[in-house]
Enzyme design. Structure first.
Site, short mmCIF file in Angstrom:
data_model
loop_
_atom_site.label_atom_id
_atom_site.label_comp_id
_atom_site.label_asym_id
_atom_site.label_seq_id
_atom_site.Cartn_x
_atom_site.Cartn_y
_atom_site.Cartn_z
N HIS A 76 1.01 -1.29 -0.07
CA HIS A 76 0.02 -0.20 0.01
C HIS A 76 0.52 1.46 0.26
O HIS A 76 2.81 0.77 0.32
CB HIS A 76 -1.06 -0.10 1.35
CG HIS A 76 -0.16 0.66 2.74
ND1 HIS A 76 -0.29 1.96 2.90
CD2 HIS A 76 0.34 -0.31 3.31
CE1 HIS A 76 0.91 1.89 4.56
NE2 HIS A 76 0.73 0.66 4.51
N CYS A 77 -0.06 2.23 -0.40
CA CYS A 77 1.05 3.27 -0.08
C CYS A 77 -0.14 4.19 0.68
O CYS A 77 -1.19 4.10 1.26
CB CYS A 77 1.13 4.33 -1.54
SG CYS A 77 -0.30 4.54 -2.78
#
Length: 230
Positions: A119-120
């Site tokens: 994820h970012c």
């Protein structure tokens, strides 16, 4: 260890993804499984312990812009194995240099039977670029096919122009590495070994020559006591 690559027809089906999914706007706040054991999504998913346990996540790759470090951070370090990558979410960021460490982390997790969330902050540009590169090499496909494969599971992804350029460049890099790895080296080693042995034989021969006494071809002369010394 990578699974056997699907044949062309099977690979087409993999790239197309599930055809019965109706994408809804709110799904961008969820994560999607891109390939077996690899999930892609936004930071908000990583903040929900209930969601992570439900998804059976074991490893988390947290990719964040350095300016977001105060908020985008591991929340459950005692329960999951984390990798944190501090990068810049702009077109100048060199992802290719950072990617190998992330790939090794994901490979190790998947090989041990784990499930990885990448994820970012929003799961739109930065983390999808990493997942596209991983998927490209995982299935040994082109960058276009890898991008479509990821988009067909998480419709909202849109890597920025700089990331997209690097995704294209990475195809040539991983294919070159595959070619080098598959190049037969046995024959080369055998030739080198024979060459060294021949050189050793030549050296022994030269050494014997140095040790061998000089032999004159002239007939041996007898001393004549009546001859005059000069």
């Amino acid at each position: 260890m990578m699974p056997p690559r699907p044949d062309e027809e099977e690979m087409r089906a993999v790239i197309q993804g599930p055809g019965d999914v109706e994408w809804r706007y709110e799904m961008r706040r969820e994560c999607q499984e891109i390939l077996p054991g690899l999930l892609l999504g936004p930071f908000v998913v990583s903040k929900s312990l209930e969601t992570l346990l439900q998804l059976k996540v074991t490893h988390i790759v947290c990719i964040r812009d350095v300016k977001e470090a105060f908020s985008v951070r591991p929340r459950f370090e005692g329960q999951f194995t984390y990798m944190v990558l501090d990068v810049e979410d702009n077109e100048e960021q060199n992802l290719i240099r950072v990617f190998p460490a992330a790939k090794q982390f994901i490979d190790t997790a998947l090989a041990s039977g784990g499930r990885v969330l990448v994820h970012c902050n929003g799961g739109i540009s930065l983390s999808p670029a990493f997942v596209v590169m991983f998927t490209m090499q995982y299935y040994q496909i082109s960058w276009e096919d890898a991008l479509h494969l990821v988009q067909n599971r998480r419709y909202c992804i849109s890597p920025n122009g700089g990331f997209l350029t690097q995704i294209k460049e990475y195809e040539a890099i991983y294919r070159a590495n595959l070619a080098v790895a598959s190049y037969p080296t046995t024959g080369t080693r055998s030739v080198s070994r024979r060459k060294r042995e021949d050189e050793d034989d030549d050296e022994d021969y030269r050494e014997d020559d140095r040790k061998r006494p000089l032999v004159s071809n002239e007939p041996e002369r007898t001393h004549d006591p009546d001859a005059m010394e000069t």
